[in-house]
Design an enzyme around this catalytic site. Structure first.
Site, PDB file in Angstrom:
ATOM      1  N   GLY A  95       0.822  -1.211   0.000  1.00  0.00           N
ATOM      2  CA  GLY A  95       0.000   0.000   0.000  1.00  0.00           C
ATOM      3  C   GLY A  95       0.855   1.259   0.000  1.00  0.00           C
ATOM      4  O   GLY A  95       0.511   2.256  -0.632  1.00  0.00           O
ATOM      5  N   SER A 168      -4.270   9.733   7.257  1.00  0.00           N
ATOM      6  CA  SER A 168      -3.398   8.807   6.541  1.00  0.00           C
ATOM      7  C   SER A 168      -2.098   9.471   6.129  1.00  0.00           C
ATOM      8  O   SER A 168      -2.090  10.448   5.377  1.00  0.00           O
ATOM      9  CB  SER A 168      -4.134   8.281   5.298  1.00  0.00           C
ATOM     10  OG  SER A 168      -3.208   7.692   4.416  1.00  0.00           O
ATOM     11  N   ASP A 316      -0.725   0.325  12.941  1.00  0.00           N
ATOM     12  CA  ASP A 316      -0.275  -1.010  12.523  1.00  0.00           C
ATOM     13  C   ASP A 316      -0.101  -1.963  13.706  1.00  0.00           C
ATOM     14  O   ASP A 316       0.110  -3.163  13.513  1.00  0.00           O
ATOM     15  CB  ASP A 316       1.047  -0.904  11.750  1.00  0.00           C
ATOM     16  CG  ASP A 316       0.855  -0.239  10.392  1.00  0.00           C
ATOM     17  OD1 ASP A 316      -0.292  -0.212   9.899  1.00  0.00           O
ATOM     18  OD2 ASP A 316       1.846   0.260   9.827  1.00  0.00           O
ATOM     19  N   LYS A 343      -6.885  -2.145   5.326  1.00  0.00           N
ATOM     20  CA  LYS A 343      -5.448  -2.478   5.317  1.00  0.00           C
ATOM     21  C   LYS A 343      -5.235  -3.713   4.437  1.00  0.00           C
ATOM     22  O   LYS A 343      -6.095  -4.047   3.632  1.00  0.00           O
ATOM     23  CB  LYS A 343      -4.955  -2.700   6.752  1.00  0.00           C
ATOM     24  CG  LYS A 343      -4.953  -1.415   7.593  1.00  0.00           C
ATOM     25  CD  LYS A 343      -3.965  -0.404   7.070  1.00  0.00           C
ATOM     26  CE  LYS A 343      -3.998   0.886   7.875  1.00  0.00           C
ATOM     27  NZ  LYS A 343      -3.204   1.945   7.253  1.00  0.00           N
ATOM     28  N   ARG A 347      -8.577  -5.833   8.916  1.00  0.00           N
ATOM     29  CA  ARG A 347      -7.890  -6.300  10.131  1.00  0.00           C
ATOM     30  C   ARG A 347      -8.822  -6.405  11.332  1.00  0.00           C
ATOM     31  O   ARG A 347      -8.476  -7.106  12.294  1.00  0.00           O
ATOM     32  CB  ARG A 347      -6.685  -5.397  10.458  1.00  0.00           C
ATOM     33  CG  ARG A 347      -5.514  -5.675   9.541  1.00  0.00           C
ATOM     34  CD  ARG A 347      -4.244  -4.951   9.957  1.00  0.00           C
ATOM     35  NE  ARG A 347      -3.151  -5.347   9.079  1.00  0.00           N
ATOM     36  CZ  ARG A 347      -2.073  -4.617   8.850  1.00  0.00           C
ATOM     37  NH1 ARG A 347      -1.915  -3.437   9.444  1.00  0.00           N
ATOM     38  NH2 ARG A 347      -1.130  -5.065   8.041  1.00  0.00           N
ATOM     39  N   ARG A 389       1.042  -8.732   9.385  1.00  0.00           N
ATOM     40  CA  ARG A 389       0.889  -8.394  10.809  1.00  0.00           C
ATOM     41  C   ARG A 389      -0.077  -9.352  11.516  1.00  0.00           C
ATOM     42  O   ARG A 389       0.054  -9.591  12.716  1.00  0.00           O
ATOM     43  CB  ARG A 389       0.471  -6.931  10.973  1.00  0.00           C
ATOM     44  CG  ARG A 389       1.509  -5.987  10.349  1.00  0.00           C
ATOM     45  CD  ARG A 389       1.522  -4.611  10.931  1.00  0.00           C
ATOM     46  NE  ARG A 389       2.246  -3.704  10.054  1.00  0.00           N
ATOM     47  CZ  ARG A 389       3.581  -3.580  10.008  1.00  0.00           C
ATOM     48  NH1 ARG A 389       4.355  -4.284  10.810  1.00  0.00           N
ATOM     49  NH2 ARG A 389       4.163  -2.736   9.164  1.00  0.00           N
TER      50      ARG A 389
HETATM   51  C1  S3P Z   1       2.338   4.012   6.255  1.00  0.00           C
HETATM   52  C2  S3P Z   1       1.215   4.605   6.769  1.00  0.00           C
HETATM   53  C3  S3P Z   1       0.119   3.848   7.377  1.00  0.00           C
HETATM   54  C4  S3P Z   1       0.521   2.423   7.733  1.00  0.00           C
HETATM   55  C5  S3P Z   1       1.328   1.760   6.669  1.00  0.00           C
HETATM   56  C6  S3P Z   1       2.570   2.555   6.331  1.00  0.00           C
HETATM   57  C7  S3P Z   1       3.356   4.872   5.618  1.00  0.00           C
HETATM   58  O1  S3P Z   1      -0.952   3.823   6.464  1.00  0.00           O
HETATM   59  O2  S3P Z   1      -0.620   1.649   8.031  1.00  0.00           O
HETATM   60  O3  S3P Z   1       1.727   0.462   7.090  1.00  0.00           O
HETATM   61  O4  S3P Z   1       4.502   4.414   5.421  1.00  0.00           O
HETATM   62  O5  S3P Z   1       3.031   6.026   5.318  1.00  0.00           O
HETATM   63  P1  S3P Z   1      -1.996   5.062   6.410  1.00  0.00           P
HETATM   64  O6  S3P Z   1      -1.221   6.291   6.506  1.00  0.00           O
HETATM   65  O7  S3P Z   1      -2.707   4.963   5.092  1.00  0.00           O
HETATM   66  O8  S3P Z   1      -2.899   4.830   7.588  1.00  0.00           O
END
Ligand code: S3P
Length: 430
Positions: A95, A168, A316, A343, A347, A389
Protein backbone atom coordinates in the site's frame (compact mmCIF):
# COMPACT_ATOMS: atom_id res chain seq x y z
CA UNK A 1 -5.10 -25.07 6.12
CA UNK A 2 -2.63 -26.01 8.81
CA UNK A 3 0.63 -25.68 6.93
CA UNK A 4 2.78 -24.33 9.76
CA UNK A 5 2.53 -25.80 13.22
CA UNK A 6 3.40 -23.31 15.95
CA UNK A 7 4.04 -25.27 19.11
CA UNK A 8 3.42 -23.41 22.36
CA UNK A 9 6.70 -22.30 23.90
CA UNK A 10 6.73 -20.57 27.25
CA UNK A 11 10.50 -20.23 27.30
CA UNK A 12 11.10 -16.63 28.51
CA UNK A 13 12.24 -14.05 25.97
CA UNK A 14 15.62 -12.73 27.04
CA UNK A 15 18.75 -11.13 25.63
CA UNK A 16 19.01 -8.56 22.87
CA UNK A 17 17.29 -8.47 19.47
CA UNK A 18 17.77 -5.94 16.70
CA UNK A 19 14.65 -5.73 14.55
CA UNK A 20 14.98 -4.86 10.84
CA UNK A 21 14.87 -1.35 9.44
CA UNK A 22 11.70 0.72 9.40
CA UNK A 23 9.41 -0.02 6.46
CA UNK A 24 8.03 3.51 6.11
CA UNK A 25 11.46 5.14 6.26
CA UNK A 26 13.00 2.59 3.86
CA UNK A 27 10.34 3.33 1.20
CA UNK A 28 10.86 7.07 1.54
CA UNK A 29 14.66 6.75 1.31
CA UNK A 30 14.33 4.93 -2.02
CA UNK A 31 11.83 7.45 -3.37
CA UNK A 32 13.69 10.61 -2.37
CA UNK A 33 17.10 9.12 -3.24
CA UNK A 34 15.79 8.29 -6.71
CA UNK A 35 14.36 11.78 -7.27
CA UNK A 36 17.52 13.47 -5.96
CA UNK A 37 20.75 14.38 -7.68
CA UNK A 38 23.82 12.48 -6.48
CA UNK A 39 24.46 9.18 -4.70
CA UNK A 40 22.35 8.43 -1.63
CA UNK A 41 23.59 5.74 0.71
CA UNK A 42 20.89 4.03 2.78
CA UNK A 43 22.09 1.95 5.75
CA UNK A 44 19.97 -0.65 7.57
CA UNK A 45 17.52 -0.70 4.65
CA UNK A 46 14.59 -3.11 5.11
CA UNK A 47 14.91 -5.57 2.24
CA UNK A 48 11.44 -7.02 2.78
CA UNK A 49 9.17 -7.57 -0.20
CA UNK A 50 7.28 -4.26 0.06
CA UNK A 51 10.33 -1.98 0.04
CA UNK A 52 11.94 -4.04 -2.73
CA UNK A 53 8.87 -3.24 -4.88
CA UNK A 54 9.73 0.45 -4.56
CA UNK A 55 13.36 -0.30 -5.53
CA UNK A 56 12.30 -2.29 -8.62
CA UNK A 57 9.94 0.44 -9.72
CA UNK A 58 12.64 3.11 -9.70
CA UNK A 59 14.98 0.74 -11.54
CA UNK A 60 12.23 0.47 -14.19
CA UNK A 61 12.20 4.28 -14.33
CA UNK A 62 15.92 4.24 -15.15
CA UNK A 63 17.57 4.77 -11.74
CA UNK A 64 20.70 2.76 -10.95
CA UNK A 65 20.27 1.23 -7.49
CA UNK A 66 22.84 -1.15 -6.02
CA UNK A 67 22.16 -3.32 -2.98
CA UNK A 68 24.69 -5.02 -0.75
CA UNK A 69 22.97 -6.76 2.16
CA UNK A 70 21.26 -3.94 4.05
CA UNK A 71 22.98 -1.06 2.29
CA UNK A 72 21.58 0.63 -0.79
CA UNK A 73 23.41 2.95 -3.11
CA UNK A 74 20.98 5.02 -5.15
CA UNK A 75 22.59 6.87 -8.03
CA UNK A 76 20.07 9.65 -8.57
CA UNK A 77 20.30 11.93 -11.57
CA UNK A 78 17.36 14.11 -10.72
CA UNK A 79 13.74 14.05 -11.79
CA UNK A 80 14.44 14.97 -15.43
CA UNK A 81 16.54 11.81 -15.95
CA UNK A 82 13.66 9.45 -15.12
CA UNK A 83 12.43 7.54 -18.17
CA UNK A 84 9.08 6.15 -19.23
CA UNK A 85 8.84 2.42 -18.42
CA UNK A 86 7.80 0.11 -21.25
CA UNK A 87 6.02 -2.42 -19.00
CA UNK A 88 3.36 -1.97 -16.29
CA UNK A 89 4.73 -1.24 -12.80
CA UNK A 90 3.87 -3.80 -10.11
CA UNK A 91 3.17 -2.66 -6.54
CA UNK A 92 2.69 -6.21 -5.18
CA UNK A 93 1.05 -6.14 -1.73
CA UNK A 94 2.48 -2.75 -0.82
CA UNK A 95 0.00 0.00 0.00
CA UNK A 96 2.83 2.41 0.77
CA UNK A 97 4.47 1.83 -2.62
CA UNK A 98 1.08 2.30 -4.31
CA UNK A 99 0.00 5.49 -2.56
CA UNK A 100 3.38 7.22 -2.54
CA UNK A 101 4.25 6.19 -6.11
CA UNK A 102 0.87 7.38 -7.42
CA UNK A 103 1.82 10.77 -5.96
CA UNK A 104 5.22 10.65 -7.66
CA UNK A 105 3.94 9.33 -11.01
CA UNK A 106 1.22 11.99 -11.03
CA UNK A 107 3.99 14.58 -10.93
CA UNK A 108 6.23 13.12 -13.65
CA UNK A 109 5.66 13.86 -17.36
CA UNK A 110 5.38 10.14 -18.16
CA UNK A 111 2.71 7.61 -19.09
CA UNK A 112 2.60 4.63 -16.73
CA UNK A 113 0.29 1.75 -15.96
CA UNK A 114 0.32 0.35 -12.43
CA UNK A 115 -1.18 -2.70 -10.75
CA UNK A 116 -1.02 -4.76 -7.55
CA UNK A 117 -1.74 -8.17 -6.06
CA UNK A 118 -5.34 -9.26 -5.28
CA UNK A 119 -5.28 -7.62 -1.81
CA UNK A 120 -3.97 -4.27 -3.08
CA UNK A 121 -6.44 -4.39 -5.99
CA UNK A 122 -9.26 -4.16 -3.43
CA UNK A 123 -7.79 -1.24 -1.48
CA UNK A 124 -8.98 2.34 -2.13
CA UNK A 125 -6.78 4.49 -4.36
CA UNK A 126 -9.27 7.34 -4.84
CA UNK A 127 -7.79 8.89 -1.70
CA UNK A 128 -4.62 9.70 -3.67
CA UNK A 129 -6.17 9.98 -7.13
CA UNK A 130 -8.60 12.73 -6.03
CA UNK A 131 -6.01 15.27 -4.80
CA UNK A 132 -3.46 14.61 -7.54
CA UNK A 133 -6.23 14.89 -10.16
CA UNK A 134 -7.08 18.28 -8.66
CA UNK A 135 -3.42 19.19 -9.21
CA UNK A 136 -3.75 18.26 -12.91
CA UNK A 137 -2.79 14.58 -13.27
CA UNK A 138 -4.80 12.31 -15.58
CA UNK A 139 -5.94 8.86 -14.46
CA UNK A 140 -7.96 6.09 -16.00
CA UNK A 141 -9.18 3.02 -14.17
CA UNK A 142 -12.14 1.15 -12.69
CA UNK A 143 -14.86 3.07 -10.86
CA UNK A 144 -13.54 6.51 -11.78
CA UNK A 145 -9.98 5.38 -11.01
CA UNK A 146 -10.76 4.39 -7.43
CA UNK A 147 -8.88 1.07 -7.67
CA UNK A 148 -5.85 -0.50 -9.30
CA UNK A 149 -5.00 -1.14 -12.08
CA UNK A 150 -4.59 2.46 -13.16
CA UNK A 151 -3.23 4.26 -16.18
CA UNK A 152 -1.50 7.51 -15.23
CA UNK A 153 -0.51 10.42 -17.44
CA UNK A 154 1.39 12.70 -15.11
CA UNK A 155 3.16 16.03 -15.21
CA UNK A 156 2.15 19.67 -15.53
CA UNK A 157 0.80 19.82 -11.97
CA UNK A 158 -0.11 22.95 -10.04
CA UNK A 159 0.09 23.09 -6.25
CA UNK A 160 -3.07 22.96 -4.10
CA UNK A 161 -4.13 23.33 -0.52
CA UNK A 162 -5.61 20.00 0.55
CA UNK A 163 -7.47 19.06 3.71
CA UNK A 164 -6.91 15.33 4.33
CA UNK A 165 -10.29 13.55 4.56
CA UNK A 166 -8.64 10.49 6.21
CA UNK A 167 -5.96 10.30 8.89
CA UNK A 168 -3.40 8.81 6.54
CA UNK A 169 0.33 9.41 6.24
CA UNK A 170 0.24 7.69 2.86
CA UNK A 171 -2.21 10.24 1.48
CA UNK A 172 -0.32 13.14 3.06
CA UNK A 173 2.91 11.83 1.54
CA UNK A 174 1.40 11.33 -1.93
CA UNK A 175 0.24 14.96 -2.02
CA UNK A 176 3.57 16.27 -0.70
CA UNK A 177 5.54 14.23 -3.26
CA UNK A 178 3.29 15.45 -6.08
CA UNK A 179 3.73 18.91 -4.56
CA UNK A 180 7.52 18.98 -4.87
CA UNK A 181 7.11 18.07 -8.56
CA UNK A 182 4.38 20.68 -9.19
CA UNK A 183 4.44 24.40 -9.95
CA UNK A 184 3.77 26.69 -7.00
CA UNK A 185 3.11 25.82 -3.36
CA UNK A 186 1.31 22.74 -2.01
CA UNK A 187 -0.26 22.63 1.43
CA UNK A 188 -1.60 19.59 3.27
CA UNK A 189 -3.77 20.07 6.36
CA UNK A 190 -4.13 17.10 8.72
CA UNK A 191 -7.00 16.35 11.14
CA UNK A 192 -4.61 14.49 13.43
CA UNK A 193 -0.87 14.01 13.31
CA UNK A 194 0.21 10.98 11.28
CA UNK A 195 3.74 9.65 10.81
CA UNK A 196 5.93 12.50 9.61
CA UNK A 197 8.81 10.68 7.90
CA UNK A 198 8.15 12.20 4.46
CA UNK A 199 8.35 15.79 5.63
CA UNK A 200 11.38 15.03 7.83
CA UNK A 201 13.23 13.27 5.07
CA UNK A 202 12.41 15.93 2.47
CA UNK A 203 14.27 18.34 4.72
CA UNK A 204 17.21 15.92 4.96
CA UNK A 205 17.34 16.01 1.14
CA UNK A 206 17.57 19.81 1.28
CA UNK A 207 13.96 20.65 0.49
CA UNK A 208 12.20 23.64 1.92
CA UNK A 209 9.30 22.39 4.07
CA UNK A 210 7.22 24.59 6.34
CA UNK A 211 5.46 22.86 9.21
CA UNK A 212 2.93 24.64 11.30
CA UNK A 213 0.66 22.85 13.80
CA UNK A 214 -1.42 20.69 11.46
CA UNK A 215 -0.30 22.12 8.12
CA UNK A 216 2.69 21.23 5.95
CA UNK A 217 3.69 23.40 3.00
CA UNK A 218 6.19 22.49 0.29
CA UNK A 219 7.50 24.60 -2.54
CA UNK A 220 7.23 23.03 -5.99
CA UNK A 221 9.99 22.21 -8.48
CA UNK A 222 12.65 21.91 -5.79
CA UNK A 223 15.83 20.04 -6.55
CA UNK A 224 16.59 17.34 -3.97
CA UNK A 225 20.21 16.69 -3.10
CA UNK A 226 21.51 13.20 -2.24
CA UNK A 227 22.25 12.47 1.40
CA UNK A 228 23.04 9.49 3.63
CA UNK A 229 20.17 7.87 5.51
CA UNK A 230 20.34 5.50 8.47
CA UNK A 231 17.08 3.58 8.84
CA UNK A 232 16.15 3.00 12.51
CA UNK A 233 14.71 -0.35 13.63
CA UNK A 234 10.99 -0.60 12.89
CA UNK A 235 8.91 -0.02 16.03
CA UNK A 236 6.02 -1.77 14.25
CA UNK A 237 8.17 -4.93 14.01
CA UNK A 238 9.55 -4.49 17.54
CA UNK A 239 5.95 -4.35 18.79
CA UNK A 240 5.58 -8.12 18.30
CA UNK A 241 8.53 -8.70 20.62
CA UNK A 242 7.29 -6.10 23.13
CA UNK A 243 4.06 -8.08 23.33
CA UNK A 244 5.78 -11.46 23.56
CA UNK A 245 7.97 -10.26 26.43
CA UNK A 246 4.93 -8.76 28.19
CA UNK A 247 2.96 -12.05 28.16
CA UNK A 248 5.52 -14.85 28.51
CA UNK A 249 6.44 -15.38 32.20
CA UNK A 250 10.03 -14.63 33.17
CA UNK A 251 10.79 -12.52 30.08
CA UNK A 252 13.15 -9.56 30.03
CA UNK A 253 14.05 -8.57 26.49
CA UNK A 254 15.94 -5.65 24.97
CA UNK A 255 15.23 -4.38 21.47
CA UNK A 256 18.13 -2.30 20.15
CA UNK A 257 18.08 0.77 17.90
CA UNK A 258 14.32 1.04 17.67
CA UNK A 259 12.89 4.13 15.97
CA UNK A 260 11.18 6.37 18.54
CA UNK A 261 9.69 9.06 16.30
CA UNK A 262 6.86 10.50 18.41
CA UNK A 263 4.34 9.93 15.60
CA UNK A 264 4.97 6.18 15.93
CA UNK A 265 5.29 5.50 19.66
CA UNK A 266 1.60 5.00 20.51
CA UNK A 267 2.40 1.35 21.28
CA UNK A 268 4.75 2.44 24.08
CA UNK A 269 2.02 4.66 25.55
CA UNK A 270 -0.41 1.73 25.47
CA UNK A 271 2.05 -0.72 27.04
CA UNK A 272 2.60 1.77 29.85
CA UNK A 273 -1.15 2.24 30.35
CA UNK A 274 -1.49 -1.56 30.50
CA UNK A 275 1.15 -1.71 33.23
CA UNK A 276 4.13 -3.10 31.33
CA UNK A 277 7.55 -2.21 32.78
CA UNK A 278 9.51 -0.45 30.02
CA UNK A 279 12.87 1.26 30.10
CA UNK A 280 14.35 3.24 27.24
CA UNK A 281 18.14 3.67 27.11
CA UNK A 282 20.77 5.11 24.77
CA UNK A 283 18.41 7.61 23.19
CA UNK A 284 19.95 9.54 20.34
CA UNK A 285 18.94 11.34 17.18
CA UNK A 286 20.34 10.02 13.91
CA UNK A 287 19.40 11.82 10.69
CA UNK A 288 16.49 13.62 12.32
CA UNK A 289 14.93 10.40 13.72
CA UNK A 290 15.05 9.48 17.41
CA UNK A 291 16.21 5.94 18.28
CA UNK A 292 16.81 4.04 21.50
CA UNK A 293 17.07 0.62 23.16
CA UNK A 294 13.87 -0.62 24.77
CA UNK A 295 13.69 -3.21 27.53
CA UNK A 296 10.40 -4.89 28.38
CA UNK A 297 9.52 -7.49 30.95
CA UNK A 298 6.50 -9.64 31.78
CA UNK A 299 3.62 -7.82 33.40
CA UNK A 300 0.22 -8.36 34.94
CA UNK A 301 -1.66 -6.49 32.28
CA UNK A 302 -4.65 -4.22 32.73
CA UNK A 303 -7.08 -3.06 30.06
CA UNK A 304 -6.88 0.18 28.06
CA UNK A 305 -9.06 2.40 25.88
CA UNK A 306 -7.51 3.27 22.53
CA UNK A 307 -9.18 6.03 20.56
CA UNK A 308 -8.90 9.43 18.88
CA UNK A 309 -5.57 10.97 17.98
CA UNK A 310 -3.66 8.07 19.53
CA UNK A 311 -4.92 5.72 16.79
CA UNK A 312 -2.73 6.98 13.89
CA UNK A 313 0.31 6.63 16.18
CA UNK A 314 -0.28 2.88 16.54
CA UNK A 315 -2.46 1.95 13.56
CA UNK A 316 -0.28 -1.01 12.52
CA UNK A 317 0.05 -2.26 16.11
CA UNK A 318 -3.66 -2.86 16.73
CA UNK A 319 -3.57 -6.60 15.90
CA UNK A 320 -0.85 -7.20 18.52
CA UNK A 321 -2.53 -4.84 21.01
CA UNK A 322 -5.70 -6.95 20.64
CA UNK A 323 -3.68 -10.02 21.60
CA UNK A 324 -2.28 -8.19 24.66
CA UNK A 325 -5.82 -7.21 25.62
CA UNK A 326 -6.86 -10.89 25.75
CA UNK A 327 -4.30 -11.25 28.56
CA UNK A 328 -5.30 -8.05 30.41
CA UNK A 329 -7.73 -7.81 33.33
CA UNK A 330 -10.83 -5.87 32.29
CA UNK A 331 -12.34 -4.65 29.05
CA UNK A 332 -10.19 -3.06 26.34
CA UNK A 333 -11.97 -0.82 23.87
CA UNK A 334 -10.46 0.12 20.52
CA UNK A 335 -12.41 2.71 18.52
CA UNK A 336 -11.86 5.34 15.79
CA UNK A 337 -9.92 2.72 13.85
CA UNK A 338 -12.16 2.10 10.81
CA UNK A 339 -9.02 2.44 8.63
CA UNK A 340 -8.19 -1.11 9.75
CA UNK A 341 -10.95 -2.30 7.44
CA UNK A 342 -8.91 -1.21 4.38
CA UNK A 343 -5.45 -2.48 5.32
CA UNK A 344 -3.78 -5.56 3.75
CA UNK A 345 -6.97 -7.31 4.83
CA UNK A 346 -9.95 -6.19 6.93
CA UNK A 347 -7.89 -6.30 10.13
CA UNK A 348 -10.90 -5.91 12.43
CA UNK A 349 -12.56 -9.00 10.97
CA UNK A 350 -9.26 -10.94 10.78
CA UNK A 351 -8.20 -10.22 14.38
CA UNK A 352 -11.64 -11.09 15.73
CA UNK A 353 -11.72 -14.32 13.70
CA UNK A 354 -8.24 -15.45 14.81
CA UNK A 355 -8.56 -14.56 18.48
CA UNK A 356 -12.08 -16.00 18.75
CA UNK A 357 -10.79 -19.29 17.33
CA UNK A 358 -8.04 -19.26 19.96
CA UNK A 359 -10.57 -18.80 22.76
CA UNK A 360 -10.61 -15.03 23.37
CA UNK A 361 -13.70 -13.03 24.22
CA UNK A 362 -13.62 -10.38 21.50
CA UNK A 363 -16.23 -8.65 19.39
CA UNK A 364 -15.96 -6.45 16.32
CA UNK A 365 -17.46 -2.98 16.09
CA UNK A 366 -17.71 -0.80 12.97
CA UNK A 367 -14.54 1.08 13.85
CA UNK A 368 -12.68 -1.19 16.24
CA UNK A 369 -13.16 -4.00 18.72
CA UNK A 370 -14.00 -4.78 22.32
CA UNK A 371 -11.94 -7.38 24.17
CA UNK A 372 -12.89 -8.84 27.53
CA UNK A 373 -9.88 -10.22 29.42
CA UNK A 374 -8.33 -12.15 30.72
CA UNK A 375 -8.87 -15.44 28.88
CA UNK A 376 -6.57 -18.42 28.44
CA UNK A 377 -5.81 -19.17 24.78
CA UNK A 378 -6.19 -22.60 23.25
CA UNK A 379 -4.71 -23.87 20.01
CA UNK A 380 -6.48 -24.27 16.70
CA UNK A 381 -6.43 -23.77 12.97
CA UNK A 382 -6.25 -20.10 11.98
CA UNK A 383 -5.94 -18.00 8.84
CA UNK A 384 -3.51 -15.10 8.52
CA UNK A 385 -5.44 -13.69 5.52
CA UNK A 386 -2.11 -13.19 3.69
CA UNK A 387 -1.45 -10.31 6.07
CA UNK A 388 2.04 -10.07 7.61
CA UNK A 389 0.89 -8.39 10.81
CA UNK A 390 -1.89 -10.93 11.38
CA UNK A 391 0.57 -13.80 10.79
CA UNK A 392 3.10 -12.38 13.30
CA UNK A 393 0.36 -11.75 15.87
CA UNK A 394 -0.65 -15.41 15.52
CA UNK A 395 2.95 -16.55 16.02
CA UNK A 396 3.22 -14.48 19.22
CA UNK A 397 -0.15 -15.78 20.46
CA UNK A 398 1.14 -19.33 20.02
CA UNK A 399 3.79 -18.67 22.68
CA UNK A 400 1.07 -18.85 25.36
CA UNK A 401 -1.54 -21.21 23.91
CA UNK A 402 -2.26 -24.54 25.59
CA UNK A 403 -2.05 -26.48 22.30
CA UNK A 404 -0.40 -25.99 18.91
CA UNK A 405 -1.63 -23.28 16.57
CA UNK A 406 -1.77 -24.19 12.88
CA UNK A 407 -1.15 -21.19 10.63
CA UNK A 408 -2.39 -21.49 7.03
CA UNK A 409 0.49 -19.57 5.47
CA UNK A 410 3.41 -17.67 6.96
CA UNK A 411 4.78 -16.38 3.62
CA UNK A 412 3.36 -12.86 4.11
CA UNK A 413 5.80 -12.23 6.98
CA UNK A 414 8.53 -11.59 4.39
CA UNK A 415 6.71 -8.34 3.54
CA UNK A 416 8.11 -6.54 6.57
CA UNK A 417 10.19 -8.98 8.67
CA UNK A 418 12.00 -11.70 6.66
CA UNK A 419 13.92 -13.02 9.73
CA UNK A 420 11.01 -12.96 12.15
CA UNK A 421 11.04 -16.65 13.13
CA UNK A 422 14.85 -16.70 13.50
CA UNK A 423 14.67 -13.70 15.85
CA UNK A 424 11.85 -15.28 17.84
CA UNK A 425 13.89 -18.45 18.24
CA UNK A 426 16.93 -16.38 19.27
CA UNK A 427 14.91 -14.51 21.92
CA UNK A 428 13.62 -17.81 23.33
CA UNK A 429 16.94 -19.67 23.40
CA UNK A 430 17.60 -21.45 26.65
C1 S3P B 1 2.34 4.01 6.25
C2 S3P B 1 1.22 4.60 6.77
C3 S3P B 1 0.12 3.85 7.38
C4 S3P B 1 0.52 2.42 7.73
C5 S3P B 1 1.33 1.76 6.67
C6 S3P B 1 2.57 2.55 6.33
C7 S3P B 1 3.36 4.87 5.62
O1 S3P B 1 -0.95 3.82 6.46
O2 S3P B 1 -0.62 1.65 8.03
O3 S3P B 1 1.73 0.46 7.09
O4 S3P B 1 4.50 4.41 5.42
O5 S3P B 1 3.03 6.03 5.32
P1 S3P B 1 -2.00 5.06 6.41
O6 S3P B 1 -1.22 6.29 6.51
O7 S3P B 1 -2.71 4.96 5.09
O8 S3P B 1 -2.90 4.83 7.59
Amino acid sequence: MGKKELKPCQQPLTGVIEVPGDKSISHRAVILGSLATGTTKVRNFLDGEDCMRTVTIFQSLGVKIEKDEKTLLIHGKGVKALTEPKAPLYFGNSGTTARLMIGVLAGLPLFTTVYGDPSLTKRPMDRVVTPTRQMGANFDGRENSSYLPLAIRGGGLTGISYQLPVKSAQVKSAVLLAGILADGMTEVVEQAETRNHTENMLQAFGANVNKDENSIIVKGKQELLATDIYVPGDISSAAFFFAAAAIVPGSNLTLKNVGLNETRTGIIDVLQIMGVPITIANQQIIGGEKIGDITISKANLTSATIEGDLVPKLIDEIPIIALLATQAEGTTIIRDAAELRVKETDRIAAVVDVLTTLGANIEATDDGMIIHGKTPLTGGYVRAYDDHRIAMMIAIASRITSESVFLDDEASIAISYPNFFADLEKAQQE
